[in-house]
Design an enzyme around this catalytic site. Structure first.
Site, PDB file in Angstrom:
ATOM      1  N   ARG A 141       0.829  -1.212   0.000  1.00  0.00           N
ATOM      2  CA  ARG A 141       0.000   0.000   0.000  1.00  0.00           C
ATOM      3  C   ARG A 141       0.863   1.261   0.000  1.00  0.00           C
ATOM      4  O   ARG A 141       0.562   2.252  -0.669  1.00  0.00           O
ATOM      5  CB  ARG A 141      -0.923  -0.014   1.222  1.00  0.00           C
ATOM      6  CG  ARG A 141      -1.885   1.170   1.319  1.00  0.00           C
ATOM      7  CD  ARG A 141      -2.842   0.960   2.488  1.00  0.00           C
ATOM      8  NE  ARG A 141      -3.856   1.995   2.571  1.00  0.00           N
ATOM      9  CZ  ARG A 141      -3.814   3.020   3.424  1.00  0.00           C
ATOM     10  NH1 ARG A 141      -2.783   3.145   4.258  1.00  0.00           N
ATOM     11  NH2 ARG A 141      -4.785   3.915   3.444  1.00  0.00           N
TER      12      ARG A 141
ATOM     13  N   HIS B 138       0.679   4.313  -2.604  1.00  0.00           N
ATOM     14  CA  HIS B 138       0.415   5.682  -2.171  1.00  0.00           C
ATOM     15  C   HIS B 138       1.557   6.622  -2.529  1.00  0.00           C
ATOM     16  O   HIS B 138       1.350   7.836  -2.650  1.00  0.00           O
ATOM     17  CB  HIS B 138       0.149   5.711  -0.661  1.00  0.00           C
ATOM     18  CG  HIS B 138      -1.239   5.298  -0.309  1.00  0.00           C
ATOM     19  ND1 HIS B 138      -1.950   5.852   0.743  1.00  0.00           N
ATOM     20  CD2 HIS B 138      -2.076   4.394  -0.878  1.00  0.00           C
ATOM     21  CE1 HIS B 138      -3.145   5.288   0.807  1.00  0.00           C
ATOM     22  NE2 HIS B 138      -3.242   4.401  -0.172  1.00  0.00           N
TER      23      HIS B 138
ATOM     24  N   ASP C 200       8.573   8.601  -6.112  1.00  0.00           N
ATOM     25  CA  ASP C 200       9.739   9.401  -5.719  1.00  0.00           C
ATOM     26  C   ASP C 200      10.015   9.352  -4.222  1.00  0.00           C
ATOM     27  O   ASP C 200      10.805  10.144  -3.708  1.00  0.00           O
ATOM     28  CB  ASP C 200       9.556  10.853  -6.159  1.00  0.00           C
ATOM     29  CG  ASP C 200       8.355  11.528  -5.487  1.00  0.00           C
ATOM     30  OD1 ASP C 200       7.596  10.832  -4.765  1.00  0.00           O
ATOM     31  OD2 ASP C 200       8.161  12.745  -5.681  1.00  0.00           O
TER      32      ASP C 200
ATOM     33  N   SER D  81       8.219  10.308  -1.873  1.00  0.00           N
ATOM     34  CA  SER D  81       7.719  11.480  -1.137  1.00  0.00           C
ATOM     35  C   SER D  81       6.875  11.066   0.056  1.00  0.00           C
ATOM     36  O   SER D  81       6.817  11.778   1.063  1.00  0.00           O
ATOM     37  CB  SER D  81       6.916  12.386  -2.072  1.00  0.00           C
ATOM     38  OG  SER D  81       5.822  11.690  -2.642  1.00  0.00           O
TER      39      SER D  81
ATOM     40  N   ASN E 104      -3.533   8.649   4.411  1.00  0.00           N
ATOM     41  CA  ASN E 104      -2.374   8.072   5.086  1.00  0.00           C
ATOM     42  C   ASN E 104      -2.411   8.176   6.610  1.00  0.00           C
ATOM     43  O   ASN E 104      -1.834   7.328   7.298  1.00  0.00           O
ATOM     44  CB  ASN E 104      -1.093   8.763   4.594  1.00  0.00           C
ATOM     45  CG  ASN E 104      -0.810   8.498   3.132  1.00  0.00           C
ATOM     46  OD1 ASN E 104      -1.114   7.434   2.609  1.00  0.00           O
ATOM     47  ND2 ASN E 104      -0.241   9.490   2.447  1.00  0.00           N
TER      48      ASN E 104
ATOM     49  N   HIS F 246      -5.949  -6.144  -2.612  1.00  0.00           N
ATOM     50  CA  HIS F 246      -6.776  -6.287  -1.411  1.00  0.00           C
ATOM     51  C   HIS F 246      -7.027  -7.748  -1.050  1.00  0.00           C
ATOM     52  O   HIS F 246      -7.854  -8.040  -0.196  1.00  0.00           O
ATOM     53  CB  HIS F 246      -8.104  -5.541  -1.588  1.00  0.00           C
ATOM     54  CG  HIS F 246      -7.954  -4.059  -1.583  1.00  0.00           C
ATOM     55  ND1 HIS F 246      -8.956  -3.197  -1.955  1.00  0.00           N
ATOM     56  CD2 HIS F 246      -6.894  -3.271  -1.259  1.00  0.00           C
ATOM     57  CE1 HIS F 246      -8.530  -1.955  -1.856  1.00  0.00           C
ATOM     58  NE2 HIS F 246      -7.277  -1.968  -1.432  1.00  0.00           N
ATOM     59  N   THR F 247      -6.312  -8.631  -1.691  1.00  0.00           N
ATOM     60  CA  THR F 247      -6.333 -10.029  -1.266  1.00  0.00           C
ATOM     61  C   THR F 247      -5.596 -10.214   0.058  1.00  0.00           C
ATOM     62  O   THR F 247      -5.755 -11.241   0.713  1.00  0.00           O
ATOM     63  CB  THR F 247      -5.706 -10.933  -2.345  1.00  0.00           C
ATOM     64  OG1 THR F 247      -5.790 -12.289  -1.933  1.00  0.00           O
ATOM     65  CG2 THR F 247      -4.244 -10.591  -2.576  1.00  0.00           C
TER      66      THR F 247
END
Length: 329
Positions: free
Chosen positions: A65, A69, A77, A79, A97, A196-197
């Site tokens: 995840r 994100h 990058d 970030s 987040n 999402h498994t």
């Protein structure tokens, strides 16, 4: 066991190069980018991820995840790893987040070990990309080769994180538009949703489906009734249940497989943004296909992950190689 796992992954890597044509990558990225400058990179990353999963099985999904994100906000990058400072407002406190993004300490530890082995050489972006790949593989999922050479960004954007990351409350049209804006397509929406498994979601991300779907005062009619009852017991209709956790796939919550798609077919997707995939003929046909053919899902997942990992990458002389993933040099 650990040695055997690394040895197996070496064989899998060799198989991929000998028998599978690697997908096209940015001309600045290279599958052997660190072969001379940091020859133990893969081993160090794999050891860090393997150890983290052994201590916390949820961390595999968290690393995957975190990579997603990162790439969806101004490109891949790193970030998302930046802490707030007096001159920089990071992405960790953005709504998608805050109190949910995890795995930062795992990346920190891997980075520290790499700085000892090969100082100022490996980017945090490449570490996160490799960590996500290893997390999927160590959870029983597919392996795919990763081209390397990404560099780290020097800025972050909380606003972009709030705007660009798909929400579990959004309709499929909006989610697809956000993927399209990143150079991905509707197939990638379905395939990457298959992440999402594994993993868990906080109750607030799906509780409206249980009690007040679309302000109707009733549950989501597309939700399987027995699954609804189970979820209502885990997430009662009260504020103090908002942060409780439920598995995205309660059957095999720590195993990367295609059960997620089988559950969508059976009206048992946890998030509204997952179940809506069955409400559109284009996406529903893909869901049904992946529910029947796990090897097809594994192949397509690797391909979509490679595409995602190439979004807006910095390479060459752009960006920097951070010494600490939490701060710009």
């Amino acid at each position: 066991m650990e040695h055997a796992c690394y040895k197996l992954l070496t064989y899998v890597t060799l198989f991929c190069f000998l028998f599978i044509s690697p997908p096209l990558v940015s001309s600045q990225l290279n599958y052997r980018f660190y072969d001379s400058s940091c020859p133990n990179l893969i081993k160090i990353v794999q050891q860090g991820v393997w150890s983290a999963i052994a201590n916390d099985s949820r961390i595999a999904a968290s690393l995957l995840r975190l990579h997603f994100h990162d790439c969806f906000v101004n490109g891949c990058d790193a970030s998302v790893l930046l802490d707030d400072t007096s001159t920089l407002k990071g992405e960790k406190n953005a709504f998608p987040n805050k109190d949910s993004a995890r795995g930062f300490e795992v990346i920190d530890k891997i980075k520290s070990n790499l700085e000892e082995a090969c100082p100022s050489t490996v980017s945090c972006t490449d570490i996160l990309t490799l960590a996500a790949t290893s997390a999927v593989y160590f959870s029983g999922g597919p392996f795919w080769p990763v081209a390397l050479g990404r560099r780290d960004g020097t800025t972050a954007s909380e606003d972009a994180a709030n705007d660009d990351l798909p929400s579990p409350f959004e309709p499929l049209e909006n989610i697809t538009a956000k993927f399209t804006a990143k150079g991905l397509n509707i197939k990638d929406v379905v395939v990457l949703s298959g992440a999402h498994t594994i993993g868990f979601a906080q109750c607030f991300t799906f509780k409206p489906r249980l009690f007040n779907f679309d302000d109707s005062g009733k549950p989501d009619p597309t939700l399987d009734t027995s699954f609804l009852t189970d979820l209502q017991s885990v997430c009662p209709n009260q504020a103090d249940s908002d942060t409780k956790l439920a598995p995205l796939d309660p059957i095999t919550s720590t195993k990367f497989d295609n059960v997620y798609f089988k559950r969508l077919v059976n009206k048992s997707g946890l998030l509204q943004s997952d179940q809506v995939l069955m409400g559109d003929n284009r996406t529903a046909s893909m869901v049904i296909g992946y529910s029947r053919f796990p090897y097809l899902f594994n192949k397509d997942f690797g391909e979509s992950m490679v595409k995602m990992a190439n979004i807006g990458v910095l390479s060459g002389q752009s960006g920097q190689i951070r010494k600490n993933c939490r701060f710009v040099n």
